[in-house]
Scaffold this active site. Structure first.
Site, PDB file in Angstrom:
ATOM      1  N   HIS A 122       0.973  -1.196  -0.087  1.00  0.00           N
ATOM      2  CA  HIS A 122       0.060  -0.145  -0.271  1.00  0.00           C
ATOM      3  C   HIS A 122       0.759   1.432  -0.296  1.00  0.00           C
ATOM      4  CE1 HIS A 122      -3.259   2.862   1.635  1.00  0.00           C
ATOM      5  NE2 HIS A 122      -3.424   1.940   1.718  1.00  0.00           N
ATOM      6  N   ASP A 199       2.563  -5.033   8.262  1.00  0.00           N
ATOM      7  CA  ASP A 199       1.595  -3.718   8.134  1.00  0.00           C
ATOM      8  C   ASP A 199       0.244  -4.733   7.866  1.00  0.00           C
ATOM      9  OD1 ASP A 199      -0.500  -2.312   7.207  1.00  0.00           O
ATOM     10  OD2 ASP A 199       0.299  -2.279   5.391  1.00  0.00           O
ATOM     11  N   GLN A 202      -4.404  -5.460   7.005  1.00  0.00           N
ATOM     12  CA  GLN A 202      -5.411  -6.257   6.065  1.00  0.00           C
ATOM     13  C   GLN A 202      -5.243  -7.265   6.799  1.00  0.00           C
ATOM     14  OE1 GLN A 202      -7.694  -5.224   4.418  1.00  0.00           O
ATOM     15  NE2 GLN A 202      -7.573  -3.405   3.641  1.00  0.00           N
ATOM     16  N   LYS A 225     -10.402  -0.983  10.465  1.00  0.00           N
ATOM     17  CA  LYS A 225     -10.305  -2.100   9.869  1.00  0.00           C
ATOM     18  C   LYS A 225     -11.237  -3.302  10.515  1.00  0.00           C
ATOM     19  CE  LYS A 225      -7.097  -0.690   6.028  1.00  0.00           C
ATOM     20  NZ  LYS A 225      -8.003   0.362   5.275  1.00  0.00           N
ATOM     21  N   CYS A 363      -4.904   2.636  -4.202  1.00  0.00           N
ATOM     22  CA  CYS A 363      -3.220   2.524  -3.308  1.00  0.00           C
ATOM     23  C   CYS A 363      -2.023   1.688  -3.250  1.00  0.00           C
ATOM     24  CB  CYS A 363      -3.854   3.471  -1.781  1.00  0.00           C
ATOM     25  SG  CYS A 363      -4.782   4.896  -0.993  1.00  0.00           S
TER      26      CYS A 363
HETATM   27  N1  PLP Z   1      -1.763  -0.599   4.003  1.00  0.00           N
HETATM   28  C1  PLP Z   1      -2.430  -1.636   3.989  1.00  0.00           C
HETATM   29  C2  PLP Z   1      -2.163  -2.871   3.634  1.00  0.00           C
HETATM   30  C3  PLP Z   1      -4.384  -1.372   3.573  1.00  0.00           C
HETATM   31  O1  PLP Z   1      -4.584  -2.023   2.956  1.00  0.00           O
HETATM   32  C4  PLP Z   1      -3.900  -0.050   4.921  1.00  0.00           C
HETATM   33  C5  PLP Z   1      -5.472   0.430   4.008  1.00  0.00           C
HETATM   34  O2  PLP Z   1      -6.208   0.245   3.689  1.00  0.00           O
HETATM   35  C6  PLP Z   1      -3.031   1.267   4.745  1.00  0.00           C
HETATM   36  C7  PLP Z   1      -1.830   0.558   5.525  1.00  0.00           C
HETATM   37  C8  PLP Z   1      -3.317   2.235   5.076  1.00  0.00           C
HETATM   38  O3  PLP Z   1      -4.283   1.858   6.626  1.00  0.00           O
HETATM   39  P1  PLP Z   1      -4.651   3.466   6.643  1.00  0.00           P
HETATM   40  O4  PLP Z   1      -5.464   4.325   6.045  1.00  0.00           O
HETATM   41  O5  PLP Z   1      -6.078   2.966   7.743  1.00  0.00           O
HETATM   42  O6  PLP Z   1      -4.328   4.265   7.978  1.00  0.00           O
END
Ligand code: PLP
Length: 404
Positions: A122, A199, A202, A225, A363
């Protein structure tokens, strides 16, 4: 397993209609809906407890502080972190990743050093490192993947060298649903004395996470999430790293003493928590984690795995269907395109049928480049989705496909 009809009663929003059609909410990878217990707990705190935490001697402040710190303990247990001091509240995964990129690079990286990420990250796990790269002259190295969407671990091993300072990878891809072999990646990195940031945005909603079992050095996830409120997230970090890293932001709460000559920082975790925390949201997050734990992450995983497999099978019967991410280790996400129908057209028309999916690059533009596409349609499942909702999705996609 759990009773899905009863579970759905905990999420009143799921009974909504949009455009006169029952809502089919399949955008859970972006954010999940909140159960009543989370909303009730937060409302109750604002109604009956609200006071700023940590600084007050009065009753309400102490009660709010107790709730906030009890939430930290709930998070610790949820991811099985060894110490509560290793749990830092942030605004979400993005802030957790920025914190580590900034503080870790400040303390441990210099020009010429390298950070390894993967091709399926992401933007939140790319851009924070690029900001540091621009400031310090460090370089990003990228783990490639197969056409099915599996990271190529042998290539990762080749990327590690004596300039590698940290590896930062996602546990589950938000586009492909691939569940990455992070434990193996961590083992290999540790053989080279390189720490690993995971990270977990997900993964946390869909599988049991045990940071000690993974042996990761840092782990990030977002409350929203995992059925919790927006604006709150978590960074877990091993104490040995966090102790050595400088604060990310300055302000109240993170200091022991301040004079114009010298400031002494608070101990962990407060050193990384400048300003008034969103203490009502941390309480809501703890309730969400309790809710998920009560249903059982194994049960949730089994349910979502079933939905994912069923959706893949059914979608594949539609002429022109292309599914992105066909790893055998796959989570509750299905990304697809049909023929040359633009993802935005598909998403917009599905919306008119009451079906909420996400469209675009999610993203993850470098991943789109790797796949040679501009975007996908993404259906992502949660603990409350049903087989009937998958049927609605498949019927909707078939109907839209026929229109073109
Ligand atoms: N990393 C991953 C794999 C994600 O899917 C997302 C959000 O979709 C993020 C990071 C960023 O999360 P947040 O916008 O809640 O900070």
């Amino acid at each position: 397993m759990y009773d899905i009809d009863n579970v759905r009663k905990d999420f009143p929003i799921l009974t909504r209609e949009v455009y006169g059609k029952p809502l089919v909410y399949l955008d859970n990878g972006a954010t999940t809906q909140k159960p009543l217990c989370v909303l009730d707990a937060m409302r109750d705190e604002y109604l009956n407890v609200n006071a700023n935490v940590h600084r007050g001697v009065h009753y309400l402040s102490q009660q709010a502080t107790d709730l906030h710190e009890a939430s930290r303990e709930t998070v610790r247990k949820f991811i099985n972190a060894p110490k509560v001091e290793e749990i830092i509240f942030t605004r979400g995964t993005t802030e957790s990743l920025n914190l580590v990129a900034s503080s870790f690079c400040d303390r441990f990286m210099k020009e010429g050093d390298e950070v390894i990420v993967s091709v399926m990250e992401h933007h939140s796990n790319i851009v924070p490192w690029q900001l540091q790269a621009a400031k310090k002259g460090i370089a990003l190295r990228v783990i490639p993947m197969t056409d099915e969407g599996d990271l190529i671990v042998d290539e990762f091993e080749k990327l590690i060298n004596d300039r590698t300072r940290i590896v930062s990878v996602t546990q589950v891809s938000n586009v492909l649903g691939t569940v990455n072999p992070v434990k193996e990646i961590i083992r290999i990195a540790h053989e080279h004395n390189v720490p690993v940031m995971v990270d977990g945005a997900q993964s946390t909603p869909h599988m049991k996470v045990d940071v000690q079992e993974l042996d990761c050095d840092f782990f990030a996830f977002s409350g929203h999430k995992v059925y919790g409120p927006t604006g709150v997230g978590v960074l877990y970090g091993k104490e040995k790293w966090l102790d050595m890293m400088p604060p990310y932001q300055g302000g109240g709460e993170m200091i022991e003493s301040v004079s114009f000559e010298k400031t002494v920082f608070e101990k962990l975790p407060f050193k990384f928590e400048a300003g008034t925390p969103d203490y009502v949201a941390t309480h809501g997050l703890a309730k969400a984690l309790d809710y998920v734990s009560a249903l059982g992450l194994d049960n949730i995983a089994a349910h979502e795995q079933y939905l994912t497999r069923y959706a893949m099978e059914q979608l594949q019967t539609i002429p022109g269907m292309r599914i992105f991410g066909t790893s055998s280790h796959k989570d509750a996400v299905v990304s697809f395109l049909v023929g040359d129908i633009h993802h935005l057209d598909m998403g917009t028309l599905l919306d008119r049928l009451g079906i909420a999916v996400r469209t675009g690059h999610h993203c993850a533009e470098p991943l789109m480049t790797r796949l040679g596409i501009a975007g996908t349609v993404r259906a992502s499942f949660a603990l409350y989705n049903t087989v009937e909702e998958v049927d609605s999705l498949v019927a909707g996609v078939r109907r839209v496909s026929r229109m073109f």
